[in-house]
Scaffold this active site. Structure first.
Site, short mmCIF file in Angstrom:
data_model
loop_
_atom_site.label_atom_id
_atom_site.label_comp_id
_atom_site.label_asym_id
_atom_site.label_seq_id
_atom_site.Cartn_x
_atom_site.Cartn_y
_atom_site.Cartn_z
CB THR A 205 0.00 -21.94 -11.86
OG1 THR A 205 -0.73 -22.70 -12.82
CG2 THR A 205 0.80 -20.87 -12.55
CB THR A 242 -3.77 -21.51 -18.41
OG1 THR A 242 -4.90 -20.73 -18.30
CG2 THR A 242 -2.67 -20.87 -17.59
CD GLU A 329 -7.31 -25.18 -12.28
OE1 GLU A 329 -6.39 -24.38 -12.06
OE2 GLU A 329 -8.46 -24.82 -12.55
CG ASN A 452 -10.68 -22.92 -10.83
OD1 ASN A 452 -9.71 -22.22 -11.06
ND2 ASN A 452 -10.82 -24.16 -11.29
CB SER A 457 -8.24 -16.29 -0.68
OG SER A 457 -8.87 -17.49 -1.07
#
Lengths: 457, 457
Positions: A205, A242, A329, A452, A457
């Site tokens: 992802t 995740t 991240e 995040n 969007s």
């Protein structure tokens, strides 16, 4: 629409949103100039600076497993987003899952099936999509899982009760499962023992690199192979995260001992990493053993071959777990937190996790600030037994603090130099007992917020 | 202008102008991260956008308390960094403190003294410095507290056992207490009943505005006044936080009931806020009652006057607690998390705190993204009892999700419009029981990282 009104609105938005952003861009460009760095040409999901230097490893073929990946367009366009793995008859499948109380529909389905598959040794399949997690999607989510499982069973020729699915991505939006079922025949037609690297890409992802690891072990003169893939990279915390992980081996071992082994090793590997303390609704780790190796079956987990196999499996799991942290991240630092001397192992873990999840510790690390005071703070807030005056803190081999204060030998410059490294070891000794725990985490940077605050969007 | 046209135009302009700039900012920040350079503070030490519109309130004089503030240069130059409050003989002092296992020297000293001061009703003094927390400073830290207490006792003419001190700022660096003792005579000479606003300024660290609140209540025809000051603004989590709070009243009340009242009201106010889930080693809340009001003494906490007084005190405490959140490091949104229908009050609190402390929820709020899926995630990870299909989520009055999925009536645009507000209420109903809890928090922005990746340098 009147032109003047249109102008007015445009002016309003410009003043409120565009101007501050322009100022920010100017400021950032200035900072880049000062740093002597050219401004980047285009965004692109830049590779994590902590990615393994050698790139994706060469994964061996695991006899009895085939892979295929496809572009189903679940959410992303123009990239692999679905993978299928087919396991030969005789394969055992073990699994561990998120402990979240709001587990996704695919997780609930897998859990039910794993428990029920101890007996039969039929073929099996694993289908994973990225882009949509099919979590909190009510009855529609269950229907989507059923439709996918039925489709996979038909296309791959395995019983529906032996089809395991995972979904990762946005929560709460209906999974367009027809886009997945539409590519199943194609996937089944292209299954190949060499397809694991593509599978590793299809499950990504916000990951900036695909994750793979492998190990081999010799049992009674026969090679046993293990290879696995994983994806991260936010919402990572113990009790799984995740994280989707799929590990394959040609070892011969029944489901019950495989499951026991997996549970224990997960506690020592994947449950010792954290990126942001958040826990996903979708975490899944599946371990499949095809039994195609010519090595004898593993039955007694205390036997020498079993121990050798577990050591190799643990290496693969730890490697994948560390890669997940390295692709946390926005991560720019890989940090090991090693706690010793705690009153108990549980206390040591509490302290290690309190440090690893503290936003103040993580931002200090991002800023390369040897701010050991925040480590003291995190120890204090952990809820574990701690004695201020017995506590000592190390950065690598550098003794930073002891006896309730900064160490006499400590020089701030040495600490600051150490913090500029990419990989850090923070040692904390409580001076109370023999409880020990080690966890791995990364720093908290602007990039985490960029990713995040704007994920959907 | 028609609303729909306005929306459309707004969207168009945003897409054309705002989004590319946002991408540019993200790209530049990434480049700076990779270059190992801290991004410049986005907004300077500007006033929090959530600061009270009317500024610092007009605080009434509390008979029996005097204040003075000075520039001691403990760490900061050219600003107030020490405050002294002197309480008239007959004052009762209650206090609650951080539960951290690595409490600072001043906190340990206060705790010991609060317990011992139930009897005597002599004068008392409070001395607070900002810039250095005197935490994890070993034996030297204790010596610093003793030196300051002795100096204050002499300069203010109160017993040493009735001198309470707090220190806030960097952890682990020796407190230059001589800089504080050097200004004590000057402070004592300038004590004034009107000095509370300066005191509120002197205790600030990364706060962007001084915090004050007041309330009055009439008891038997006589006015009783309450006024307090506080500082935040990072390391804020329940069990107290990097919070220093000093509240003064002219009520007549003995130390024991005052302490009971304070403990209960702290649980309902300051222990219901969180900025980053980190807990300070220095948190201190002192409540002093001078007894100078002509209202009768409060003895029975269940009496009508006692209840009226507690209501007013709670208003002051809640006001100050909310101001601390409004000045949370980098905050741009003030967020109320209201959990209802949980299996127990403890479960409701667990869920509310899991949502309030989730980095993924907080970054989504910063990005004005109505990402309710992350709220589901936080409920799931909280460890509290939850049933996915009984859960419902609201943004203000907008029903977002129910029965395990997005609500039929929900429109993403409505959620997105709601998220653009400065003040948000996120409602979560578990549909299980009557457990309820409300907590307050803020979003997680780039500015938090700017502040905390570079706090010491």
């Amino acid at each position: 629409m009147a032109k003047s009104k249109k102008k007015k609105l445009e002016k309003k938005i410009t003043k409120a949103k565009v101007k501050p952003l322009k100022r920010e861009v100017a400021r950032l460009r200035e900072a880049l100039d000062l740093a002597g760095t050219a401004a980047p040409a285009s965004r692109g999901p830049a590779l994590s600076p902590l990615a393994p230097a050698n790139g994706f490893p060469a994964l061996p073929v695991i006899a009895g497993v085939e892979f295929a990946a496809a572009e189903a367009g679940v959410r992303y366009k123009g990239r692999l987003d679905v993978m299928l793995a087919r396991l030969a008859p005789g394969s055992a499948v073990a699994g561990v899952f998120t402990r979240s109380a709001t587990r996704s529909a695919p997780v609930l389905d897998c859990e039910a099936k794993i428990g029920a598959t101890a007996g039969p040794r039929q073929g099996a399949a694993i289908l994973v999509n990225s882009g949509n997690s099919n979590a909190f999607t009510g009855a529609k989510g269950v229907e989507a899982v059923q439709a996918i499982c039925a489709g996979v069973a038909r296309a791959a020729g395995v019983p529906e009760a032996r089809v395991f699915t995972s979904s990762t991505g946005v929560i709460g939006e209906p999974l367009p499962h027809d886009r997945i079922t539409a590519v199943l025949d194609d996937l089944a037609a292209r299954l190949s023992p060499e397809g694991m690297p593509q599978a590793a890409r299809a499950i990504m992802t916000t990951d900036t690199f695909p994750k793979g690891a492998t190990a081999t072990v010799e049992i009674d003169g026969h090679e046993v192979r293990i290879a696995g893939i994983a994806k991260g990279s936010g919402m990572i915390a113990p009790d799984m995260a995740t994280m989707l992980v799929y590990i394959f081996t040609d070892a011969r071992i029944a489901q019950a001992p495989l499951q026991r082994m997996l549970g224990r090793l997960t506690d020592e590997t994947f449950n010792c990493i954290t990126v942001d303390g958040d826990t996903s609704t979708s975490d899944t780790l599946l371990l499949a053993a095809t039994g195609k190796s010519r090595a004898p079956e593993i039955t007694d987990l205390r036997s020498a071959p079993a121990r050798a196999f577990q050591d190799a499996l643990k290496r693969v799991m730890m490697d994948l777990a560390h890669q997940v942290v390295r692709d946390g991240e926005g991560a720019t630092k890989f940090v090991e937190i090693a706690v010793t001397g705690a009153a108990s192992a549980a206390d040591a873990r509490k302290i290690a996790m309190a440090i690893a999840n503290s936003p103040l510790v993580k931002t200090a690390i991002a800023g390369e600030d040897p701010n050991w005071g925040r480590i003291v703070m995190a120890v204090g807030k952990s809820g574990a037994k701690a004695d201020r005056d017995g506590l000592s803190i190390r950065f690598g081999d550098i003794l930073v603090a002891e006896k309730g204060w900064v160490a006499e030998s400590y020089a701030e410059e040495a600490g600051a130099a150490y913090m500029r490294r990419d990989e850090l070891v923070i040692g904390v000794d409580l001076g109370l007992g023999t409880g020990a725990a080690t966890v791995w985490t990364c720093d908290l940077t602007h990039r985490y917020i960029d990713i995040n605050a704007d994920y959907r969007s």
